[in-house]
Design an enzyme around this catalytic site. Structure first.
Site, PDB file in Angstrom:
ATOM      1  N   ARG A 203       7.263 -15.164  11.997  1.00  0.00           N
ATOM      2  CA  ARG A 203       8.111 -14.182  12.687  1.00  0.00           C
ATOM      3  C   ARG A 203       7.589 -12.755  12.531  1.00  0.00           C
ATOM      4  NH1 ARG A 203      13.147 -15.173   8.554  1.00  0.00           N
ATOM      5  NH2 ARG A 203      12.294 -14.140   6.716  1.00  0.00           N
TER       6      ARG A 203
ATOM      7  N   HIS B  84      -3.646 -10.044   7.130  1.00  0.00           N
ATOM      8  CA  HIS B  84      -3.396  -8.758   7.784  1.00  0.00           C
ATOM      9  C   HIS B  84      -4.607  -8.109   8.432  1.00  0.00           C
ATOM     10  CE1 HIS B  84       0.452  -8.254   5.142  1.00  0.00           C
ATOM     11  NE2 HIS B  84       0.543  -9.215   6.045  1.00  0.00           N
TER      12      HIS B  84
ATOM     13  N   HIS C   7      -6.741 -10.936  -1.174  1.00  0.00           N
ATOM     14  CA  HIS C   7      -6.111 -10.527   0.085  1.00  0.00           C
ATOM     15  C   HIS C   7      -6.889 -11.136   1.256  1.00  0.00           C
ATOM     16  CE1 HIS C   7      -3.743  -8.503   2.934  1.00  0.00           C
ATOM     17  NE2 HIS C   7      -3.721  -7.281   2.436  1.00  0.00           N
TER      18      HIS C   7
ATOM     19  N   GLN D 269      -3.854  -7.369  -6.491  1.00  0.00           N
ATOM     20  CA  GLN D 269      -4.355  -7.860  -5.215  1.00  0.00           C
ATOM     21  C   GLN D 269      -5.715  -7.220  -4.945  1.00  0.00           C
ATOM     22  OE1 GLN D 269      -3.085  -6.671  -1.139  1.00  0.00           O
ATOM     23  NE2 GLN D 269      -2.189  -8.720  -1.050  1.00  0.00           N
TER      24      GLN D 269
ATOM     25  N   ALA E   7      -2.852  -3.400  -2.480  1.00  0.00           N
ATOM     26  CA  ALA E   7      -4.225  -3.755  -2.145  1.00  0.00           C
ATOM     27  C   ALA E   7      -5.198  -2.816  -2.860  1.00  0.00           C
ATOM     28  CB  ALA E   7      -4.425  -3.676  -0.637  1.00  0.00           C
TER      29      ALA E   7
ATOM     30  N   THR F  17       0.842  -1.198   0.000  1.00  0.00           N
ATOM     31  CA  THR F  17       0.000   0.000   0.000  1.00  0.00           C
ATOM     32  C   THR F  17       0.874   1.244   0.000  1.00  0.00           C
ATOM     33  OG1 THR F  17      -1.889  -1.060   1.062  1.00  0.00           O
ATOM     34  CG2 THR F  17      -1.658   1.314   1.377  1.00  0.00           C
TER      35      THR F  17
ATOM     36  N   GLY G 247       9.123  -6.732   0.183  1.00  0.00           N
ATOM     37  CA  GLY G 247       8.368  -5.501   0.268  1.00  0.00           C
ATOM     38  C   GLY G 247       9.236  -4.281   0.419  1.00  0.00           C
TER      39      GLY G 247
ATOM     40  N   GLY H  99       7.817 -11.927   4.437  1.00  0.00           N
ATOM     41  CA  GLY H  99       7.919 -11.534   5.832  1.00  0.00           C
ATOM     42  C   GLY H  99       9.333 -11.407   6.338  1.00  0.00           C
TER      43      GLY H  99
ATOM     44  N   TYR I  97      -7.756  -7.847   7.500  1.00  0.00           N
ATOM     45  CA  TYR I  97      -8.809  -7.240   6.694  1.00  0.00           C
ATOM     46  C   TYR I  97     -10.013  -8.177   6.617  1.00  0.00           C
ATOM     47  CZ  TYR I  97      -5.076  -3.964   5.817  1.00  0.00           C
ATOM     48  OH  TYR I  97      -4.075  -3.047   5.999  1.00  0.00           O
TER      49      TYR I  97
END
Length: 376
Positions: A279, A190, A187, A110, A68, A37, A330, A308, A192
């Site tokens: 993690r 997280h 998605h 996404q 997203a 995002t 990311g 991640g 949502y």
């Protein structure tokens, strides 16, 4: 900097830089742009500056996953996030997709609904955000450590309303294909909307979408089925974060949840499953964690993408050891538009600046990160 010979050896031996067959797509490497995002789609409409942003991060045969993107006018939870439910939004995505394709990239959209991660200011006619629950989320300090996000009390979706949201995901997938995307990523992570159904510390429903794990997963799997039927399972992925507690979304048995979903998804034959490492409990730096995605990776029959907190070394190790087929990056990809090239040359990485992740600025912290000067 590595010499030419060293670069050739590195490129031929690095697992991350090895080719991969992703369904009908031929990837030249396994470094994926994670969905990020950026809050620069003014009024919910993708902007021309996104053409440069995404094309900068495109390599021939590389996979990119767009940020997203809202499935409807009730999906938004943050300022200036893009949508794909209106004709204007579809048309605005087309030059961005074309720019990625012109450089040989593979581009997935996404598709997303924020659910209770919203407030009345983002909702049509100032209505309450929708969710699996009517439990409100406490205010949160943003990643810049200054701004505070305030969420409105959500409205619990009635049982007879859930199919309409499933249909919104289906239509968004159709719209993404009209815009030229190669496929979509649902998605489901997280905190949502989809995860608000999945996790037992949020979902307090007593109908067929609540209670037992099978019921809590029903909405997610209905979305997967609808989207796969609409555009083809070979163009569908899903992102999941069973171990995370992003946005107050927690489950009492995350490993069982992740394993159930990994097995259940096989019924639909979708292209990939994209999971966030245990993690990464919250937004921020990675932490030590004994839990692993390996059981889910073994259970899922398609391509497995891990994300991640990855850096180059542990990304190479994950691919070499068979713990993932592809690795999504990311923050490092945000700050290094030529990240695969830097891995190839063993070059230093630009540092990212969290303070400019979400500013409403078409250049700063967006398209101004420098490329590696390979001619130096």
């Amino acid at each position: 900097m590595a010499t030419t010979n060293e670069t050739q050896v590195r490129g031929s031996t690095s697992p991350l830089l090895s080719p991969y067959k992703l369904g009908n797509f031929n990837l030249s490497h396994r470094v994926v742009l994670a969905p990020l995002t950026r809050q620069r789609s003014y009024g919910g409409v993708p902007q021309p500056h996104a053409v440069l942003y995404y094309s900068q991060r495109t390599s021939n045969g590389g996979l990119l996953i767009a940020e997203a993107t809202g499935i409807s006018d009730t999906a938004q939870g943050y300022p200036d996030t893009p949508g794909i439910s209106t004709k204007e939004q579809i048309e605005s995505w087309k030059p961005i997709v074309d720019a990625v394709h012109a450089k040989g990239g593979i581009f997935f959209c996404q598709i997303w609904h924020g659910g209770r991660i919203s407030n009345t200011g983002f909702q049509p006619n100032g209505q309450a955000p929708i969710s699996s629950t009517d439990k409100v989320l406490a205010p949160q300090i943003r990643t810049n450590g200054i701004d505070v996000a305030v969420f409105s009390p959500p409205r619990r979706l009635r049982t007879d309303e859930v199919p309409q949201i499933v249909n919104d995901f289906r239509l968004a997938a159709r719209n993404a294909m009209e815009a030229g995307f190669d496929g979509v990523e649902i998605h489901g992570a997280h905190g949502y909307l989809i995860e608000q159904f999945l996790k037992d510390q949020v979902n307090d429903r007593t109908d067929q979408y609540g209670g037992y794990m099978e019921n809590r997963c029903r909405f997610a799997l209905e979305v997967v089925e609808a989207v796969a039927n609409e555009i083809g399972a070979d163009k569908v992925g899903i992102r999941l974060s069973p171990f995370a507690n992003y946005n107050g979304s927690v489950d009492s048995d995350p490993e069982a949840l992740g394993l159930y979903l990994a097995n259940a998804l096989n019924k639909y034959g979708i292209l990939y499953c994209h999971m966030v490492e245990p993690r990464m409990k919250t937004v921020g730096e990675k932490s030590d964690c004994p839990q692993t995605l390996v059981p889910m990776r073994k259970a899922f029959n398609g391509t497995f993408i891990a994300a991640g907190g990855y850096e180059e070394e542990d990304g190479n190790n994950a691919v070499a050891e068979g713990r993932a087929d592809l690795i999504a990056y990311g923050r490092w990809f945000l700050a290094n538009p030529d990240l695969p090239k830097r891995f190839e040359l063993n070059a230093p990485l630009n540092k990212y600046n969290r303070n400019t992740f979400y500013v409403s600025e078409p250049v700063i912290g967006y398209t101004d990160y420098p490329f590696l000067d390979t001619t130096a």
